[in-house]
Design a protein around this motif. Structure first.
Motif, PDB file in Angstrom:
ATOM      1  N   ILE A  16       0.825  -1.212   0.000  1.00 40.18           N
ATOM      2  CA  ILE A  16       0.000   0.000   0.000  1.00 40.18           C
ATOM      3  C   ILE A  16       0.857   1.260   0.000  1.00 40.18           C
ATOM      4  O   ILE A  16       0.616   2.191  -0.783  1.00 40.18           O
ATOM      5  CB  ILE A  16      -0.953  -0.031   1.221  1.00 40.18           C
ATOM      6  N   ASP A  35      10.569   3.454   5.925  1.00 40.30           N
ATOM      7  CA  ASP A  35      10.281   2.090   6.392  1.00 40.30           C
ATOM      8  C   ASP A  35      11.375   1.702   7.372  1.00 40.30           C
ATOM      9  O   ASP A  35      12.293   2.494   7.635  1.00 40.30           O
ATOM     10  CB  ASP A  35      10.193   1.107   5.203  1.00 40.30           C
ATOM     11  N   ARG A  40      13.823  -3.019   2.485  1.00 40.93           N
ATOM     12  CA  ARG A  40      12.406  -2.820   2.134  1.00 40.93           C
ATOM     13  C   ARG A  40      12.245  -1.595   1.237  1.00 40.93           C
ATOM     14  O   ARG A  40      11.482  -1.603   0.281  1.00 40.93           O
ATOM     15  CB  ARG A  40      11.559  -2.663   3.395  1.00 40.93           C
ATOM     16  N   ASP A  95      -1.499  -3.867  10.057  1.00 41.82           N
ATOM     17  CA  ASP A  95      -2.870  -3.497  10.438  1.00 41.82           C
ATOM     18  C   ASP A  95      -3.260  -4.002  11.829  1.00 41.82           C
ATOM     19  O   ASP A  95      -4.169  -4.805  11.962  1.00 41.82           O
ATOM     20  CB  ASP A  95      -3.845  -4.039   9.387  1.00 41.82           C
ATOM     21  N   LYS A 100      -0.208   0.594  14.836  1.00 37.55           N
ATOM     22  CA  LYS A 100      -0.713   1.912  14.405  1.00 37.55           C
ATOM     23  C   LYS A 100      -0.501   2.949  15.512  1.00 37.55           C
ATOM     24  O   LYS A 100      -0.054   4.072  15.255  1.00 37.55           O
ATOM     25  CB  LYS A 100      -2.214   1.848  14.097  1.00 37.55           C
ATOM     26  N   SER A 122      -7.326  -1.028   6.887  1.00 39.42           N
ATOM     27  CA  SER A 122      -8.442  -1.639   6.147  1.00 39.42           C
ATOM     28  C   SER A 122      -9.664  -1.873   7.009  1.00 39.42           C
ATOM     29  O   SER A 122     -10.625  -2.491   6.538  1.00 39.42           O
ATOM     30  CB  SER A 122      -8.063  -3.012   5.593  1.00 39.42           C
ATOM     31  N   PRO A 144      -7.430   3.122   1.066  1.00 37.99           N
ATOM     32  CA  PRO A 144      -7.354   2.935  -0.391  1.00 37.99           C
ATOM     33  C   PRO A 144      -7.618   1.478  -0.773  1.00 37.99           C
ATOM     34  O   PRO A 144      -7.854   0.639   0.079  1.00 37.99           O
ATOM     35  CB  PRO A 144      -5.889   3.263  -0.663  1.00 37.99           C
TER      36      PRO A 144
HETATM   37  N1  LIG Z   1      -3.025  -5.178   1.207  1.00 35.82           N
HETATM   38  C1  LIG Z   1      -4.214  -4.668   0.969  1.00 35.82           C
HETATM   39  O1  LIG Z   1      -4.990  -5.155   0.140  1.00 35.82           O
HETATM   40  C2  LIG Z   1      -4.658  -3.403   1.667  1.00 35.82           C
HETATM   41  C3  LIG Z   1      -5.651  -2.600   1.077  1.00 35.82           C
HETATM   42  C4  LIG Z   1      -6.003  -1.402   1.694  1.00 35.82           C
HETATM   43  C5  LIG Z   1      -5.421  -1.038   2.897  1.00 35.82           C
HETATM   44  N2  LIG Z   1      -4.470  -1.864   3.461  1.00 35.82           N
HETATM   45  C6  LIG Z   1      -3.891  -1.418   4.730  1.00 35.82           C
HETATM   46  O2  LIG Z   1      -2.668  -0.755   4.471  1.00 35.82           O
HETATM   47  C7  LIG Z   1      -1.747  -0.995   5.530  1.00 35.82           C
HETATM   48  C8  LIG Z   1      -0.493  -1.619   4.966  1.00 35.82           C
HETATM   49  O3  LIG Z   1      -0.815  -2.818   4.302  1.00 35.82           O
HETATM   50  P1  LIG Z   1       0.213  -3.527   3.280  1.00 35.82           P
HETATM   51  O4  LIG Z   1      -0.581  -4.544   2.547  1.00 35.82           O
HETATM   52  O5  LIG Z   1       0.978  -2.487   2.522  1.00 35.82           O
HETATM   53  O6  LIG Z   1       1.198  -4.244   4.318  1.00 35.82           O
HETATM   54  P2  LIG Z   1       2.683  -4.764   4.037  1.00 35.82           P
HETATM   55  O7  LIG Z   1       2.918  -5.832   5.044  1.00 35.82           O
HETATM   56  O8  LIG Z   1       2.862  -5.069   2.580  1.00 35.82           O
HETATM   57  O9  LIG Z   1       3.586  -3.495   4.374  1.00 35.82           O
HETATM   58  C9  LIG Z   1       3.720  -2.950   5.650  1.00 35.82           C
HETATM   59  C10 LIG Z   1       5.034  -2.190   5.659  1.00 35.82           C
HETATM   60  O10 LIG Z   1       5.087  -1.421   6.867  1.00 35.82           O
HETATM   61  C11 LIG Z   1       6.415  -1.464   7.351  1.00 35.82           C
HETATM   62  N3  LIG Z   1       6.407  -1.139   8.770  1.00 35.82           N
HETATM   63  C12 LIG Z   1       5.961  -1.875   9.813  1.00 35.82           C
HETATM   64  N4  LIG Z   1       6.106  -1.195  10.974  1.00 35.82           N
HETATM   65  C13 LIG Z   1       6.657  -0.005  10.644  1.00 35.82           C
HETATM   66  C14 LIG Z   1       7.058   1.121  11.390  1.00 35.82           C
HETATM   67  N5  LIG Z   1       6.931   1.157  12.718  1.00 35.82           N
HETATM   68  N6  LIG Z   1       7.589   2.176  10.742  1.00 35.82           N
HETATM   69  C15 LIG Z   1       7.739   2.155   9.390  1.00 35.82           C
HETATM   70  N7  LIG Z   1       7.376   1.106   8.621  1.00 35.82           N
HETATM   71  C16 LIG Z   1       6.847   0.044   9.248  1.00 35.82           C
HETATM   72  C17 LIG Z   1       6.866  -2.896   7.059  1.00 35.82           C
HETATM   73  O11 LIG Z   1       8.276  -3.001   7.086  1.00 35.82           O
HETATM   74  C18 LIG Z   1       6.264  -3.112   5.672  1.00 35.82           C
HETATM   75  O12 LIG Z   1       7.148  -2.722   4.630  1.00 35.82           O
HETATM   76  C19 LIG Z   1      -2.494  -1.863   6.528  1.00 35.82           C
HETATM   77  O13 LIG Z   1      -3.095  -1.061   7.500  1.00 35.82           O
HETATM   78  C20 LIG Z   1      -3.541  -2.538   5.671  1.00 35.82           C
HETATM   79  O14 LIG Z   1      -4.680  -2.930   6.397  1.00 35.82           O
HETATM   80  C21 LIG Z   1      -4.066  -3.019   2.860  1.00 35.82           C
END
Ligand SMILES: NC(=O)c1ccc[n+]([C@@H]2O[C@H](COP(=O)([O-])OP(=O)(O)OC[C@H]3O[C@@H](n4cnc5c(N)ncnc54)[C@H](O)[C@@H]3O)[C@@H](O)[C@H]2O)c1
Length: 315
Positions: A16, A35, A40, A95, A100, A122, A144
């Motif tokens: 995302i 990140d 990453r 998530d 968060k 989400s 999103p």
């Molecule tokens: N995957 C989906 O379909 C989707 C759709 C909409 C919203 N979301 C939401 O978006 C968010 C991210 O989802 P994603 O699929 O990208 O997850 P992901 O696991 O692909 O990515 C999460 C990223 O966050 C980084 N991270 C974790 N803790 C951190 C911190 N303290 N500081 C900085 N970076 C940190 C991780 O290293 C990782 O690169 C979640 O809240 C998820 O619910 C996901």
């Protein structure tokens, strides 16, 4: 909080975060991706370059613009450095409330006092996340959909302490990205789309687990039936058209819907047995057996581009 947003920060560069970075950079904003590790950030930067190239190849960016857009994105593992001078921060870390809250507390302490702090969650509630910050009025949810740089919808909802100004400015910003913000009147777990998806997914899993159909058959039925209309007709317009207007739909179909609802699944956890059946059935689908995950994602994005070309207004 102000209208003049120039510097945007994306916290978390997973699926995302990299999608947001792609879109903000494509629309001319200066972006910092942050990140936890350089590795990453490196793989996110590579994916953003591919996303931008895809946008250019599909006329979403002018020729040569992808290279310029990529140059608008800086990366760092240092949160304090990332948020310095930020006008808008989009958080996309794992998530769960603990993750968060930790990040929101840090962003609130380190970012300028009028920076908007938005979460991509989400389904979590902003009222809960914002309990840990000193300036909760500037925290908002901006949810999103994958792929973030292509799908127009973003769901916007504040928590109990979010100001109307934060919600409005976030909607305005989303419109500058070409997104379609849908503003919820109040918070609810999973917002709108993920609740609808969860309802459909539960029934789909139940149909497979109870032996009515395979995953392949359910997906085929969905895509060649209701899914064909879904890109331009929602559940309410569908009901309106199914009868002679909505009043006649309610009068004529209430009883048959009652019988369906009465016999539908109501469980709220996937049992181990269901999980086994589900995994086996999805892995047997032709598209899954014959293609890599990467190839299916690329195909999805190409199909989306075709759908996005449709004029979905009714004239
Ligand atoms: N995957 C989906 O379909 C989707 C759709 C909409 C919203 N979301 C939401 O978006 C968010 C991210 O989802 P994603 O699929 O990208 O997850 P992901 O696991 O692909 O990515 C999460 C990223 O966050 C980084 N991270 C974790 N803790 C951190 C911190 N303290 N500081 C900085 N970076 C940190 C991780 O290293 C990782 O690169 C979640 O809240 C998820 O619910 C996901």
């Amino acid at each position: 909080m102000h209208n003049d947003i120039k510097k945007v920060v994306c916290i978390g560069s997973g699926l995302i975060g990299q999608g947001w970075a792609t879109l903000f950079a494509a629309k001319g904003y200066g972006v910092v991706m942050q990140d936890l590790s350089e590795d990453r950030l490196q793989s996110a930067t590579e994916q953003v370059a591919l996303n931008l190239k895809f946008m250019e190849d599909n006329d979403r960016l002018q020729k040569g613009e992808a290279t310029w857009a990529a140059k608008r994105i800086l990366t760092t593992t240092d949160l304090a450095e990332a948020v310095k001078g930020a006008d808008y921060i989009q958080e996309s870390v794992f998530d769960d409330y603990a993750a968060k809250k930790k990040v929101f507390k840090q962003m609130d302490a380190l970012a300028p006092s009028d920076t908007i702090l938005a979460s991509s969650s989400s389904g979590l509630l902003m009222s809960e996340i914002q309990t840990v910050v000193a300036r909760p009025q500037r925290c908002v949810l901006a949810h999103p959909f994958l792929p973030v740089h292509l799908l127009p919808l973003v769901e916007i909802v504040g928590g109990g302490q979010t100001s109307l100004q934060t919600v409005q400015l976030t909607c305005n910003l989303m419109e500058t990205l070409g997104k379609i913000p849908v503003r919820l009147k109040k918070e609810v777990s999973g917002y709108i789309v993920n609740r609808l998806q969860a309802a459909v997914l539960r029934e789909a899993i139940d149909l497979v687990a109870s032996g009515v159909a395979s995953a392949q058959e359910v997906d085929t039925a969905f895509c060649t039936g209701m899914g064909m209309r879904d890109p331009f007709i929602g559940p309410f317009l569908r009901a309106y058209l199914a009868g002679d207007g909505i009043q006649s739909f309610v009068e004529n179909y209430s009883e048959s819907y009652r019988l369906r609802w009465e016999s539908m699944a109501t469980w709220d956890a996937i049992s181990p047995l269901m999980q086994d059946t589900l995994v086996k059935s999805v892995n047997e689908m032709a598209i899954v057996r014959q293609n890599s995950l990467e190839k299916i994602k690329n195909w999805r994005d190409k199909m989306l581009m075709e759908i996005l070309k449709l004029d979905r207004s009714c004239r």
